[in-house]
Design an enzyme around this catalytic site. Structure first.
Site, PDB file in Angstrom:
ATOM      1  N   GLY A  10      -6.560 -74.605  -9.976  1.00  0.00           N
ATOM      2  CA  GLY A  10      -5.832 -73.771 -10.940  1.00  0.00           C
ATOM      3  C   GLY A  10      -5.799 -72.319 -10.481  1.00  0.00           C
ATOM      4  N   GLY A  36      -2.839 -77.358 -12.508  1.00  0.00           N
ATOM      5  CA  GLY A  36      -3.210 -76.799 -11.202  1.00  0.00           C
ATOM      6  C   GLY A  36      -2.168 -77.207 -10.160  1.00  0.00           C
ATOM      7  N   TYR A 145      -6.593 -75.484 -28.303  1.00  0.00           N
ATOM      8  CA  TYR A 145      -7.296 -74.739 -27.246  1.00  0.00           C
ATOM      9  C   TYR A 145      -8.491 -73.989 -27.840  1.00  0.00           C
ATOM     10  CZ  TYR A 145      -7.772 -71.537 -23.215  1.00  0.00           C
ATOM     11  OH  TYR A 145      -8.223 -70.820 -22.120  1.00  0.00           O
ATOM     12  N   LYS A 149     -12.446 -74.825 -27.062  1.00  0.00           N
ATOM     13  CA  LYS A 149     -13.327 -73.856 -26.396  1.00  0.00           C
ATOM     14  C   LYS A 149     -14.513 -73.485 -27.291  1.00  0.00           C
ATOM     15  CE  LYS A 149     -11.299 -73.161 -22.347  1.00  0.00           C
ATOM     16  NZ  LYS A 149     -11.960 -73.478 -21.061  1.00  0.00           N
TER      17      LYS A 149
END
Ligand code: UDP
Length: 319
Positions: A10, A36, A145, A149
């Site tokens: 990535g 990536g 997301y 996280k």
């Protein structure tokens, strides 16, 4: 050291692989290429000490041989990408973190989690200190997301407290530089690509929302320092220089003077944070770290990368 980097192909992961090899370490780079790119690591394929494994860390992976450090950087990271891949984003933050921690535990390796300023959500404290708990909408489009996280941080602390794994957590604020995808949708690649193609720069809302942009080399230096520090709580790394998004768009147009682009205003995406700026006093105190690349210099280093690749958008719209 022999260092395992998940998401090593990535944007950030590939810069880390470069740095570790330059510093004389061995690197095992893992990526499933969801966001990536093979191009990001093409120059490393023949470098001694570099090994690549195509694999999704959200599924099972058992590395052969010793591992001294596991850096978990795998995840879609742009709002456009995590809208496109909501479930892989949730999985890599949860199952991927669990698997990566399991590897660190089994190998008695240190573990480093790439967390994010997104854990602060649309923050009600400004600038954001590590002690702020955040203001996240769990069921909004960014929740996949942000919550993944937040879970990853909780899981990392649990492995540290319960299993004694030697862990680090970095909260990464907006970062930019070469190897971002032209179409990854984040503000800097979007505006630079649009300016280079004479397309309108799409400023969302009135462009009065703020962000603070850190050049990738500064971030990598902060990561290397945190890897060495004996500190387990999260640490913000970012450049505290705060801009409105409109100022960013205008600056990019000035740096690409041949561009015929204008600025157009589009709807603000749901839950778009109104302001974001790191309080970096912890990194300054603990790591003696400060960003050194100002925005003009960082953008001047980044624009040529996009210029070289911009023609790819004609043949490969997904680039
Ligand atoms: N943004 C914009 N136009 C674009 C892409 C992004 O105005 O084409 C805005 C976006 O709404 C946000 C800011 O730029 O307020 C930064 O967005 P980015 O996707 O780079 O990262 P975020 O900090 O939101 O995760």
């Amino acid at each position: 050291m022999r260092i395992l980097v998940t998401g090593g192909a990535g944007f950030l992961g590939s810069h880390l692989c470069d740095r570790f090899l330059k510093d004389g370490h061995q690197v095992v780079c893992l990526d499933n290429f969801i966001t990536g790119s093979k191009d990001n690591i093409a120059h490393l394929r023949t470098t001694s000490g570099f090994e690549f494994v195509e694999c999704d860390i959200s599924t099972h992976y058992e590395p052969q041989g010793p591992i001294d450090y596991v850096l978990h950087f795998a995840s879609p990271a742009s709002p456009l990408d995590y809208l496109k891949y909501p479930i892989p984003t949730l999985k890599v933050g949860s199952l991927g973190t669990w698997n990566a921690l399991g590897i660190a535990k089994a190998k008695k390796a240190r573990f480093f989690l790439a967390s994010t300023s997104e854990v602060y959500g649309d923050p009600q404290e400004h600038p954001q200190k590590e002690t702020y708990w955040g203001h996240v909408n769990p069921v909004g489009p960014r929740g996949v997301y942000d919550e993944a996280k937040r879970f990853a941080e909780a899981m990392t602390m649990a492995y540290h407290r319960y299993h004694g794994v030697d862990t680090r957590i970095i909260r990464i604020f907006n970062t930019y530089g070469p190897r971002m995808r032209l179409k990854d949708g984040r503000a800097i690649p979007a505006f630079v690509s649009q300016a280079l193609r004479d397309e309108p720069l799409t400023v969302f809302g009135k462009g009065q929302q703020t962000r603070s942009f850190c050049y990738v080399d500064d971030l990598v230096e902060g990561i290397c320092r945190l890897m060495q520090a004996d500190y387990h709580q999260p640490v913000n790394i970012g450049n505290p220089h705060e801009w409105t998004i409109l100022q960013l768009a205008e600056t990019i147009l000035k740096l690409i003077p041949e561009s015929k682009s204008e600025i157009v205003y589009k709807d603000l995406p749901q839950d778009d944070p109104k302001q974001r700026k790191p309080d970096i006093s912890q990194a300054q105190k603990l790591l003696k770290w400060n960003p050194t690349v100002d925005a003009q210099d960082g953008l001047q280093k980044t624009i040529p990368y996009f210029r070289e690749r911009i023609h790819l958008l004609d043949t490969s719209p997904e680039e």
